[in-house]
Design an enzyme around this catalytic site. Structure first.
Site, PDB file in Angstrom:
ATOM      1  N   THR A   1       0.845  -1.203   0.000  1.00 20.79           N
ATOM      2  CA  THR A   1       0.000   0.000   0.000  1.00 20.79           C
ATOM      3  C   THR A   1       0.879   1.252   0.000  1.00 20.79           C
ATOM      4  O   THR A   1       2.069   1.191   0.282  1.00 20.79           O
ATOM      5  CB  THR A   1      -0.992  -0.014   1.178  1.00 20.79           C
ATOM      6  OG1 THR A   1      -1.680  -1.280   1.190  1.00 20.79           O
ATOM      7  CG2 THR A   1      -2.038   1.075   1.072  1.00 20.79           C
TER       8      THR A   1
ATOM      9  N   SER B   1     -11.980  -2.420   4.195  1.00 20.96           N
ATOM     10  CA  SER B   1     -10.596  -1.945   4.237  1.00 20.96           C
ATOM     11  C   SER B   1     -10.369  -1.217   5.556  1.00 20.96           C
ATOM     12  O   SER B   1     -11.303  -0.985   6.323  1.00 20.96           O
ATOM     13  CB  SER B   1     -10.347  -0.999   3.063  1.00 20.96           C
ATOM     14  OG  SER B   1      -9.101  -0.344   3.178  1.00 20.96           O
TER      15      SER B   1
ATOM     16  N   GLY C   1      -0.445   0.099   5.711  1.00 26.29           N
ATOM     17  CA  GLY C   1      -0.188  -0.674   6.916  1.00 26.29           C
ATOM     18  C   GLY C   1      -1.287  -1.628   7.325  1.00 26.29           C
ATOM     19  O   GLY C   1      -1.335  -2.042   8.486  1.00 26.29           O
ATOM     20  N   GLY C   2      -2.216  -1.989   6.400  1.00 24.39           N
ATOM     21  CA  GLY C   2      -3.292  -2.891   6.768  1.00 24.39           C
ATOM     22  C   GLY C   2      -4.133  -2.298   7.882  1.00 24.39           C
ATOM     23  O   GLY C   2      -4.335  -1.079   7.959  1.00 24.39           O
TER      24      GLY C   2
END
Length: 577
Positions: free
Chosen positions: A397, A461, A483-484
């Site tokens: 990302t 998300s 960073g998830g």
């Protein structure tokens, strides 16, 4: 600089990059008076800056930067993935009225043919994470180009075609493989198993491309040239779309079932931006299908009763309070939030101040509350249960922050999923694996899971592009991070550091990371937070020391212009004029 030759421009950028990098390493702060770009790679920052120098808007610069990131950060984002974008339109560019903040949703969608058992094997067992993140099953219909087209139609100043020039030129000339890209190729377990990526990322001897290798991508240059000439329709229909379909459906590893109709039918959406108050500021965030905007706003509101400005940054007390608020936010996130086009997400109730003040009373300054339970919302029936699966993508990302000469701003978080996405390369770009953000199970304990796989649905998300303003909507800050699910913690930390602890944008971003996802309190490995672990443990925290590689990039308004911040954990820069 605007009228210099390409070679002189590149040389100037190299020198400027070196100077800024040295300044940041020694505590310097990137500043500018007219406009600024902050992104995860110097080439992308250069492309965005060039567009701003030519009179382009913040949206124009973002598009140019994203096209370059497709090339130089193939592990993180690109035209084969999706994104969320917040746009701030300054009152300077409006005939009358307050500034406008819009939320653009370019999240990937599931093919129409999928079933809730997409990630279950023939025995009904979950396909292991390390397997399902590669191959065709995880590929969602890419949304970033349709989303950028939508934003450009309203906020673009320069022609669409012009924005692709820097990326096309760089793809032909090539760029140097960085230590980060080299390390990610070396550690990946799947890249060498797919023909296109094996040929692109490895030498003939099967070794990862070395640091300094000039990596060219003429195939991507051709793809970008076609999209530049014809617009996104060239991506969503015709030969490019067909190649995407063939790659997904014919791969040897977990083939998918995407169709040309799935691709051509993709729609980006303009959604209503979330707006909440935090002390003297307004916080604007993305609504579902991302959970980031809701969670960050909840955390900040629950912390308002604590005078964080009087608590030292990085202290056990500060980390404790933020971690406890984060627990409560994650409990709600995991229970209530999914794609709001499919699930009745009670966003207004989750952000109701009375509700959050009540939730805040659960936070003790001295001890943990244990595992938090989701709040009970008045007059709301939750027939579906959300879940906490996926988003284990700390090294992929990317985030772009831009402010243009008119005071307009963009905060965009963009992704292809895990590092290198599905590992399927088509026409020079990587395809995403974002469908792995869905729960692999359709139900739990007899209840339907809100974030289960469904045809046409967008996976939940945690991406959290954020814009902060004053109460009368004057721009204060644009920020975001990869960073998830840790994105929520990264962005929250930086907002508090800038606003409560009055740090510079650069120092707020560089501050050690910590997060609690209603599990253990995670402290950044190698940082001074390790020293406060014993004190946190005495409060009841279960501690996990781990690498927390954020990619925060932000811009803050100051009296004399702008102040930028680029995450030292990545390769980015913040540059302006």
């Amino acid at each position: 600089m605007k009228n210099s030759s390409t070679s002189l421009y590149t040389l100037g950028l190299t020198i400027l990059t070196l100077v800024i990098s040295i300044e940041i390493a020694h505590g310097g702060v990137p500043t500018s008076k007219r406009y600024m770009v902050a992104a995860a790679n110097p080439h992308a920052v250069a492309a965005g800056l060039k567009i701003l120098q030519e009179g382009g808007s913040a949206t124009d610069a973002t598009i140019a930067a994203q096209m370059v990131l497709t090339l130089v950060e193939p592990q993180s984002s690109g035209i084969g993935g999706g994104a969320f974008l917040l746009h701030y339109q300054s009152s300077k560019t409006l005939p009358k009225g307050d500034p406008i903040i819009e939320a653009y949703d370019g999240r990937e969608t599931a093919p129409k043919s999928v079933t809730p058992s997409l990630f279950l094997d023939k025995n009904g067992k979950k396909i292991p994470w390390r397997q399902r993140k590669a191959g065709g099953k995880g590929v969602g219909v890419p949304g970033v180009l349709r989303m950028l087209e939508l934003a450009h139609k309203k906020h673009g100043k320069l022609p669409w075609k012009r924005l692709f020039g820097p990326a096309i030129s760089l793809a032909i000339k090539g760029f140097r493989v960085t230590p980060r890209l080299n390390a990610l190729i070396k550690r990946d377990r799947h890249l060498a198993n797919f023909p296109n990526t094996r040929k692109f990322f490895y030498s003939e001897e099967g070794l990862a491309l070395p640091i300094g290798h000039r990596l060219k991508n003429p195939v991507l240059a051709d793809t970008l040239r076609e999209i530049a000439e014809k617009g996104p329709i060239a991506f969503y229909t015709g030969p490019i779309a067909k190649d995407i379909m063939v790659a997904v459906n014919s791969t040897q590893h977990l083939p998918g079932t995407i169709t040309l109709a799935d691709i051509s039918g993709y729609e980006a959406k303009v959604r209503k931006a979330l707006c909440t108050h935090y002390r003297e500021w307004k916080v604007f965030g993305m609504p579902p299908p991302t959970s980031g905007g809701i969670a960050i706003s909840q955390i900040l509101t629950m912390l308002e009763r604590f005078d964080l400005g009087q608590i030292p940054a990085g202290s056990a007390k500060a980390v404790h309070l933020v971690a406890e608020a984060s627990k409560l936010a994650f409990a709600d996130r995991n229970h209530y939030v999914a794609d709001s086009d499919f699930v009745n997400v009670p966003a207004s109730k989750l952000l109701d101040r009375n509700y959050l003040v009540s939730r805040s009373q659960l936070i003790s300054p001295y001890k943990v509350i244990g595992k938090a339970k989701p709040g009970i919302l008045a007059d709301y029936s939750a027939p579906k249960l959300a879940s906490d699966y996926g988003e284990n993508r700390p090294i992929s990302t990317s985030h772009i922050s831009v402010v243009d000469n008119g005071g307009n701003a963009v905060s965009m978080t963009t992704s292809i999923g895990t590092a290198f996405g599905s590992r399927l390369m088509v026409r020079g770009f990587m395809l995403n694996d974002e469908l792995t953000d869905f729960s692999p199970f359709p139900n739990l304990n007899g209840q339907l899971i809100a974030n289960r796989v469904e045809p046409g649905k967008r996976p939940r998300s945690s991406m959290a592009p954020t814009i902060i303003t004053t109460k009368d909507r004057k721009l204060v800050m644009t920020i975001g991070s990869p960073g998830g699910s840790s994105i929520i913690g990264y962005v929250t930390k930086s907002i508090i550091a800038a606003l409560d602890w009055n740090m510079t944008m650069q120092n707020a971003i560089a501050l050690p990371n910590f997060v609690n996802k209603n599990r253990k309190t995670e402290l950044e490995k190698g940082s001074n937070l390790e020293e406060i672990a014993p004190e946190l443990q005495r409060m009841g925290h279960k501690i996990k020391i781990r690498t927390k590689t954020s990619g925060l990039h932000g811009i803050r308004v100051r009296p004399n212009g702008y102040e930028g911040g680029a995450d030292p954990r990545r390769e980015g820069l913040a540059i302006g004029e």
